[in-house]
Every structure is written in structure tokens, then in C-alpha cells.
Scaffold this motif. Structure first.
Motif, PDB file in Angstrom:
ATOM      1  N   GLU A 151       0.712  -1.318   0.054  1.00 58.57           N
ATOM      2  CA  GLU A 151      -0.054  -0.029  -0.011  1.00 58.57           C
ATOM      3  C   GLU A 151       0.974   1.214  -0.024  1.00 58.57           C
ATOM      4  O   GLU A 151       0.517   2.303  -0.814  1.00 58.57           O
ATOM      5  N   ARG A 154       2.685   1.759  -3.181  1.00 61.62           N
ATOM      6  CA  ARG A 154       1.886   2.184  -4.393  1.00 61.62           C
ATOM      7  C   ARG A 154       1.532   3.859  -4.174  1.00 61.62           C
ATOM      8  O   ARG A 154       1.560   4.467  -5.121  1.00 61.62           O
ATOM      9  N   ALA A 158       2.658   6.469  -7.031  1.00 62.76           N
ATOM     10  CA  ALA A 158       1.878   7.474  -7.510  1.00 62.76           C
ATOM     11  C   ALA A 158       2.302   8.955  -7.432  1.00 62.76           C
ATOM     12  O   ALA A 158       1.861   9.738  -8.215  1.00 62.76           O
ATOM     13  N   ASP A 186       2.261 -11.295  -4.923  1.00 64.00           N
ATOM     14  CA  ASP A 186       1.883  -9.825  -4.652  1.00 64.00           C
ATOM     15  C   ASP A 186       2.657  -8.896  -5.164  1.00 64.00           C
ATOM     16  O   ASP A 186       2.295  -7.893  -5.770  1.00 64.00           O
ATOM     17  N   LYS A 188       4.659  -9.286  -7.819  1.00 65.21           N
ATOM     18  CA  LYS A 188       4.367  -9.390  -9.499  1.00 65.21           C
ATOM     19  C   LYS A 188       3.008  -8.424  -9.671  1.00 65.21           C
ATOM     20  O   LYS A 188       3.340  -7.627 -10.671  1.00 65.21           O
ATOM     21  N   ASN A 189       1.975  -8.516  -8.944  1.00 70.29           N
ATOM     22  CA  ASN A 189       0.972  -7.651  -8.932  1.00 70.29           C
ATOM     23  C   ASN A 189       1.419  -6.377  -8.984  1.00 70.29           C
ATOM     24  O   ASN A 189       0.709  -5.351  -9.746  1.00 70.29           O
ATOM     25  N   LEU A 190       2.033  -6.004  -7.987  1.00 69.73           N
ATOM     26  CA  LEU A 190       2.456  -4.704  -7.815  1.00 69.73           C
ATOM     27  C   LEU A 190       3.387  -3.871  -8.716  1.00 69.73           C
ATOM     28  O   LEU A 190       3.316  -3.066  -9.349  1.00 69.73           O
ATOM     29  N   GLN A 191       4.218  -4.707  -9.469  1.00 67.77           N
ATOM     30  CA  GLN A 191       5.127  -4.480 -10.606  1.00 67.77           C
ATOM     31  C   GLN A 191       4.020  -4.222 -11.723  1.00 67.77           C
ATOM     32  O   GLN A 191       4.463  -3.168 -12.298  1.00 67.77           O
ATOM     33  N   GLU A 192       3.195  -4.874 -11.883  1.00 68.57           N
ATOM     34  CA  GLU A 192       2.270  -4.797 -13.077  1.00 68.57           C
ATOM     35  C   GLU A 192       1.546  -3.428 -13.077  1.00 68.57           C
ATOM     36  O   GLU A 192       1.229  -2.818 -14.145  1.00 68.57           O
ATOM     37  N   GLU A 193       0.854  -3.307 -11.865  1.00 69.23           N
ATOM     38  CA  GLU A 193       0.084  -2.327 -11.578  1.00 69.23           C
ATOM     39  C   GLU A 193       0.567  -0.825 -11.557  1.00 69.23           C
ATOM     40  O   GLU A 193       0.191   0.291 -11.773  1.00 69.23           O
ATOM     41  N   SER A 194       1.921  -0.769 -10.895  1.00 70.69           N
ATOM     42  CA  SER A 194       2.626   0.635 -10.613  1.00 70.69           C
ATOM     43  C   SER A 194       3.682   0.660 -11.766  1.00 70.69           C
ATOM     44  O   SER A 194       4.187   1.978 -11.630  1.00 70.69           O
ATOM     45  N   GLY A 195       4.187  -0.094 -12.190  1.00 69.60           N
ATOM     46  CA  GLY A 195       5.427  -0.116 -13.131  1.00 69.60           C
ATOM     47  C   GLY A 195       6.831   0.000 -12.489  1.00 69.60           C
ATOM     48  O   GLY A 195       7.952   0.133 -13.038  1.00 69.60           O
TER      49      GLY A 195
END
Length: 320
Positions: A151, A154, A158, A186, A188-195
Motif C-alpha cells: 500500500e 503504491r 503514484a 503480490d 508481481k501484481n505490484l510490478q504490473e499495476e505500478s510499473g
């Protein structure tokens, strides 16, 4: 290389003597380094936001100037000695509160996310060339703690403050594979969502000292202890590699804290021998016995100056 407040602030002025010595050592041996770390939980509690802001500015100015004057050869390229900077380290509390919740330790000191943004505005606006900014955390293998860390990552991403989320990854051979897999999913998800890049910043794998005691006592031929411990560590490293492959997670870098069993091993060795001696990069106990975990049974074992061959081999290449 440590650029913490306690290492560079001297009578309320920025003193680069010690950090420059460490960086010069890295340059001499053609090593790139990670600059660790600007915002840390051990900063004096009487520091206000303006004082931290000035320290961040002084640090970024020093890093920019040092890198402009010092490079190392990587392949056929000349690259800056400092390749990444930990802007923030361990923002999320190490332990949960009485409700079992993890939180932002800086909010308790009156420094909110917007204030953090102002503290690091200079770093954002004057980012040194060739540098990546890292938010570094420990123990992402713990799900509740990891949720708060992600969190925070992210939010920082941002706001354009960081390029990389770093997990320290100090694990034992008892760390469950399913916990590592869940953490990597988790991330990997952070990597894809945030770059964001994902890095392992301080990997080490240790054998809990009670287990090590049992191994020593149960092994009649003491010359086999290194082989046994090396196999245990190798198996755990395989778990990490396979978990990363399963999550399709790639790392921008992998840093190794120590090939010994103790997280404090490097600190202790540096205090004893001085921070810039090349031999400090060798282990005192062959990657087998951690300095702070030497139980009576371990203390009976002879000191070994060489590395564990199996571990040494594994540390030659990144995980992914």
C-alpha cells in the motif's frame, strides 16, 4: 554503502568523510553500490521535517557530485559508482500493535505522507543521472505486514518518488515456500499495476541456531557440517528461484547481505577490523556460524576462514 543520518551528520553539518571512504573503496575495486538509506527508523526523534529535508538535500547534492566525478567500468561502459539510493527504509512497523495491525512509524512522529512528499521534493526534482530511487522493506513474507508495505509502495509510486520496491529477504531455511510464493505473487501484481521495479536488496539465508546445534551434535564427522548446511541453504535458494519463476517475477537487482548465518555479521566484522579492508568481505566462519548466534556447541567448532563453496557458487549470479 551507508549514508544514514548517523553516518554523515556531525555537529549538525553534513560530513561526507566516512561515506566517501566507503565509496572510494568501491571505486577502487570497480564496484557499483546501493546508497543506504536516507529516511530510517533510527533517526533522532527530535529531528523535525525541516531538518530531515535539509539532510535529504545535502545527501542528494553529495551523491550527484560524487557520481559526476567517479565512475566504474561495467562491461564496456563507464557507469556511476552509486547506482541506486534507498530514499526510505522500513517505514512500516517491525511488529504489530496490540490489535495485530502494522502501521506507518513516521505518522506517529507527526510526519504524514504529504509531509514526506515535501521532504523528498528536492530529491524528486534533482534526481542524479543514472540513479534509481528505492523504497526498501523487511519481511515481506509476512502477509499482514506485506499488505501495508505494498500500500505504501503504491502511494510513493503514484507521487513519483520511487522507481523500485526492495525486499530485504532475510530468511531462514524454515521459511515456508508457500509464504515466499504468496509474497512473490503480490510483488508481481505490484510490478504490473505500478510499473515499479522489484529488487531483492539484502538476501541471506540462515540456519536457526537450535537446528545448527542439533546438526553439530548429530554429525560424527565434523568435516561434513559445511556440506550439510550448504545443502540446506541450496535447497532453500532453489525454493526462492522456483517461486520467482512461478510468479513470473523478475528482479531489477539482487543484493546479498552476507553468506553467513547472521544479519549483524557484517557490522560486527567492520567494527572489529575497520570498514575499508578488503578481507572484511570474507566470512569469519565460512558461512556456517553466525556471529550473534554462536551457542556453546557452535563455539567449540574451529574458526574457518574460507567461504562455503556451495554458497559461494550460488552468489555468483542473480536469481532472475
Amino acid at each position: 554503502t551507508s549514508g544514514k543520518y548517523s553516518c554523515v551528520e556531525n555537529s549538525q553539518r553534513f560530513d561526507d568523510y566516512h561515506i566517501r571512504r566507503g565509496l572510494n573503496f568501491a571505486k577502487k575495486h570497480n564496484l557499483q553500490v546501493r546508497y543506504h538509506s536516507l529516511l530510517t527508523k533510527d533517526m533522532p526523534r527530535d529531528l523535525d521535517a525541516e531538518a530531515i529535508k535539509q539532510y535529504v538535500k545535502d545527501s542528494i547534492d553529495f551523491i550527484s557530485k560524487y557520481n559526476s566525478e567517479n565512475t566504474v567500468e561495467v562491461g564496456s561502459e563507464q557507469l556511476p559508482v552509486i547506482r541506486s539510493v534507498d530514499l526510505m527504509n522500513e517505514i512500516i512497523s517491525m511488529t504489530p500493535n496490540e490489535k495485530g495491525e502494522y502501521g506507518n512509524i513516521w505518522e506517529k512522529r507527526g510526519i504524514s505522507i504529504p509531509i514526506l512528499g515535501r521532504i523528498f521534493a528536492y530529491a524528486k526534482e534533482h534526481k542524479p543521472e543514472g540513479i534509481t530511487y528505492v523504497y526498501n522493506e523487511a519481511f515481506v513474507e509476512l502477509p499482514e505486514k506485506r499488505a501495508k508495505q505494498i500500500e505504501m509502495a503504491r502511494t510513493l509510486a503514484a507521487n513519483g518518488l520511487i522507481d523500485t520496491f526492495g525486499t530485504q529477504m532475510h530468511i531462514s531455511i524454515n521459511t515456508k515456500r508457500e509464504d515466499i510464493e504468496a509474497a512473490f505473487r503480490d510483488l508481481k501484481n505490484l510490478q504490473e499495476e505500478s510499473g515499479l521495479n522489484i529488487a531483492i536488496t539484502e538476501f541471506d539465508c540462515y540456519v536457526p541456531h537450535k537446528k545448527l546445534d542439533r546438526i553439530i551434535k548429530a554429525t560424527e564427522d565434523k568435516t561434513r557440517i559445511k556440506e550439510i548446511v550448504g545443502t540446506l541453504k541450496k535447497d532453500k535458494l532453489k525454493d526462492v528461484e522456483e517461486a520467482a519463476e512461478k510468479a513470473n517475477l523478475s528482479f531489477s537487482e539482487v543484493g546479498y547481505w552476507s553468506s553467513t548465518d547472521s544479519m549483524d555479521h557484517n557490522k560486527r566484522r567492520a567494527r572489529q577490523n575497520g570498514a575499508t579492508k578488503k578481507e572484511n568481505f570474507k566470512t569469519l566462519y565460512g558461512g556456517l556460524y553466525g556471529d550473534s548466534l554462536r551457542t556453546p556447541e557452535v563455539k567449540k567448532q574451529p574458526v574457518q576462514k574460507e567461504q562455503v563453496p556451495e554458497i559461494d557458487t550460488m552468489l555468483q549470479a542473480p536469481l532472475a
